[in-house]
Design an enzyme around this catalytic site. Sequence first.
Site, PDB file in Angstrom:
ATOM      1  N   ASN A   1       9.792 -31.507   2.851  1.00  0.00           N
ATOM      2  CA  ASN A   1      10.848 -30.996   1.970  1.00  0.00           C
ATOM      3  C   ASN A   1      10.475 -29.638   1.390  1.00  0.00           C
ATOM      4  OD1 ASN A   1      12.009 -33.411   2.529  1.00  0.00           O
ATOM      5  ND2 ASN A   1      11.621 -34.333   0.531  1.00  0.00           N
TER       6      ASN A   1
ATOM      7  N   HIS B   1       6.596 -27.451   5.592  1.00  0.00           N
ATOM      8  CA  HIS B   1       7.723 -26.632   6.046  1.00  0.00           C
ATOM      9  C   HIS B   1       8.060 -25.509   5.063  1.00  0.00           C
ATOM     10  CE1 HIS B   1       9.411 -29.958   8.948  1.00  0.00           C
ATOM     11  NE2 HIS B   1       8.347 -29.348   9.419  1.00  0.00           N
TER      12      HIS B   1
ATOM     13  N   ASN C   1      12.683 -46.451   4.893  1.00  0.00           N
ATOM     14  CA  ASN C   1      13.876 -45.698   5.281  1.00  0.00           C
ATOM     15  C   ASN C   1      15.099 -46.583   5.077  1.00  0.00           C
ATOM     16  OD1 ASN C   1      15.930 -44.201   6.872  1.00  0.00           O
ATOM     17  ND2 ASN C   1      14.155 -43.018   7.563  1.00  0.00           N
TER      18      ASN C   1
HETATM   19  P1  OAD Z   1      16.694 -35.933   8.110  1.00  0.00           P
HETATM   20  O1  OAD Z   1      17.965 -35.507   7.471  1.00  0.00           O
HETATM   21  O2  OAD Z   1      16.531 -35.708   9.560  1.00  0.00           O
HETATM   22  O3  OAD Z   1      16.475 -37.492   7.856  1.00  0.00           O
HETATM   23  C1  OAD Z   1      16.633 -38.074   6.581  1.00  0.00           C
HETATM   24  C2  OAD Z   1      16.181 -39.510   6.678  1.00  0.00           C
HETATM   25  O4  OAD Z   1      16.223 -40.066   5.378  1.00  0.00           O
HETATM   26  C3  OAD Z   1      17.074 -40.386   7.561  1.00  0.00           C
HETATM   27  O5  OAD Z   1      16.245 -41.147   8.439  1.00  0.00           O
HETATM   28  C4  OAD Z   1      17.799 -41.298   6.553  1.00  0.00           C
HETATM   29  O6  OAD Z   1      18.044 -42.600   7.072  1.00  0.00           O
HETATM   30  C5  OAD Z   1      16.816 -41.343   5.414  1.00  0.00           C
HETATM   31  N1  OAD Z   1      17.417 -41.553   4.095  1.00  0.00           N
HETATM   32  C6  OAD Z   1      18.518 -40.955   3.585  1.00  0.00           C
HETATM   33  N2  OAD Z   1      18.727 -41.332   2.311  1.00  0.00           N
HETATM   34  C7  OAD Z   1      17.736 -42.213   1.993  1.00  0.00           C
HETATM   35  C8  OAD Z   1      17.389 -42.947   0.820  1.00  0.00           C
HETATM   36  N3  OAD Z   1      18.107 -42.849  -0.307  1.00  0.00           N
HETATM   37  N4  OAD Z   1      16.306 -43.751   0.864  1.00  0.00           N
HETATM   38  C9  OAD Z   1      15.563 -43.843   2.008  1.00  0.00           C
HETATM   39  N5  OAD Z   1      15.829 -43.172   3.133  1.00  0.00           N
HETATM   40  C10 OAD Z   1      16.899 -42.355   3.139  1.00  0.00           C
HETATM   41  O7  OAD Z   1      15.505 -35.258   7.253  1.00  0.00           O
HETATM   42  P2  OAD Z   1      13.974 -35.009   7.656  1.00  0.00           P
HETATM   43  O8  OAD Z   1      13.456 -36.099   8.519  1.00  0.00           O
HETATM   44  O9  OAD Z   1      13.259 -34.687   6.418  1.00  0.00           O
HETATM   45  O10 OAD Z   1      13.147 -28.702   8.498  1.00  0.00           O
HETATM   46  O11 OAD Z   1      14.113 -33.683   8.530  1.00  0.00           O
HETATM   47  C11 OAD Z   1      12.973 -33.065   9.045  1.00  0.00           C
HETATM   48  C12 OAD Z   1      13.135 -31.563   9.076  1.00  0.00           C
HETATM   49  O12 OAD Z   1      14.319 -31.217   9.798  1.00  0.00           O
HETATM   50  C13 OAD Z   1      13.354 -30.929   7.714  1.00  0.00           C
HETATM   51  O13 OAD Z   1      12.159 -30.678   7.042  1.00  0.00           O
HETATM   52  C14 OAD Z   1      14.080 -29.666   8.035  1.00  0.00           C
HETATM   53  C15 OAD Z   1      15.006 -30.147   9.111  1.00  0.00           C
HETATM   54  O14 OAD Z   1      15.378 -29.209  10.050  1.00  0.00           O
HETATM   55  C16 OAD Z   1      13.235 -27.429   8.044  1.00  0.00           C
HETATM   56  O15 OAD Z   1      14.146 -27.030   7.340  1.00  0.00           O
HETATM   57  C17 OAD Z   1      12.120 -26.562   8.452  1.00  0.00           C
END
Ligand code: OAD
Length: 239
Positions: free
Chosen positions: A97, A114, A207
Site C-alpha cells: 500500500n 511499492h 481475505n
Molecule cells: P487488489 O485490489 O488487487 O486486491 C485487494 C484484495 O483485498 C482482494 O483480494 C479483496 O478480496 C481483498 N479485500 C477487499 N476488501 C477487504 C476487506 N475489507 N477485508 C479483507 N480483504 C479485503 O489489491 P493489492 O493486492 O494490494 O500497485 O494490489 C497489488 C498492487 O496492484 C498494488 O500495490 C498496486 C496495484 O497495481 C501499485 O500501485 C504499484
Amino acid sequence: MPYFNGRFIERIVVLTGAGISAESGVPTFRDADGLWEKHDPMTIATPEAFQRDPALVYRFYNARRSKLAEVSPNSAHESLARLQREFAGDVFLVTQNVDDLHERGGSGQVCHMHGELLALLCTKCGHGDYTHEDFDASSRCPGCGSTGTLRPDIVWFGEFPYHMDEIEARLGGCELFIAIGTSGQVYPAAGFVRLALARGATTVEINRELSDVTGLFHHQRRGLATVEVAALVEELLAY
Ligand code: OAD
Ligand code: ZN
C-alpha cells in the site's frame, strides 16, 4: 513464549495489500468499483504513461494524496501495530500500500515496497522528500531547484519494488507468514508465500474472498480484515 498452532514462533512477516485499507474508505484496485476498474493502469501506473501524459498521472496521484486526509486507520492497522509492539519476537511489516494508514495506526516499522503517496522523487538529482501538497510539472525540486523533474515515488508496473533484499531475507528467516487483503495478482509480492513455504514457515491468509494464491496457504481466514486481523493478533499475543 509465543506459539501459533502449537509451533514456536520467533519471527513473523506480515504482507498487506489494499484490502486492509478498504474498510477505511480507501478504494482497492481490483474489486468491483476498484481503481483499476475506473482507470486503465497502463495509462497511469507505468513510466511510459508518465512520459506520455504527465499531467494525467500527476492529477491521479494528487487526488489520491489529498484523499488521505479524509481517511483514518482501522482496527486492522491498529491491531498489527499492537502486534509489533507487544509480540515477544520480531514482526516485520511489508506493505504494497502507498497510503500512510499503517504509520497512523501506530506501526513504527513499515516497509513500503511499492513506494508512498506522500513521497516525491526527483528524476534528475535523486532527491527524495515527503509532502502532503499537490505537485506537478511546474513544481520545483527541493534538492536541485529544477522544475519538471519531480515524480510520485510510487513503484509503477515495469519497475522494481523497493527493499527486495531485506524482504527476501526476512521471508527466509520467518516461522510465520501472514498475507492480508491482497489479491495475489501482482508479483513479486504474490510470490512471497512460496518463499516463506520454502523456508518451512507456517502461512496464513486473511481475505474477504479467494485470492489467486489462496491454495498455497496452510490456513485461510475468510472475512473482513478489521475482524480477522484483530482476532489473529489476539491469538498471537495470548501465549
Ligand atoms: P487488489 O485490489 O488487487 O486486491 C485487494 C484484495 O483485498 C482482494 O483480494 C479483496 O478480496 C481483498 N479485500 C477487499 N476488501 C477487504 C476487506 N475489507 N477485508 C479483507 N480483504 C479485503 O489489491 P493489492 O493486492 O494490494 O500497485 O494490489 C497489488 C498492487 O496492484 C498494488 O500495490 C498496486 C496495484 O497495481 C501499485 O500501485 C504499484
Ligand atoms: Zn532534484
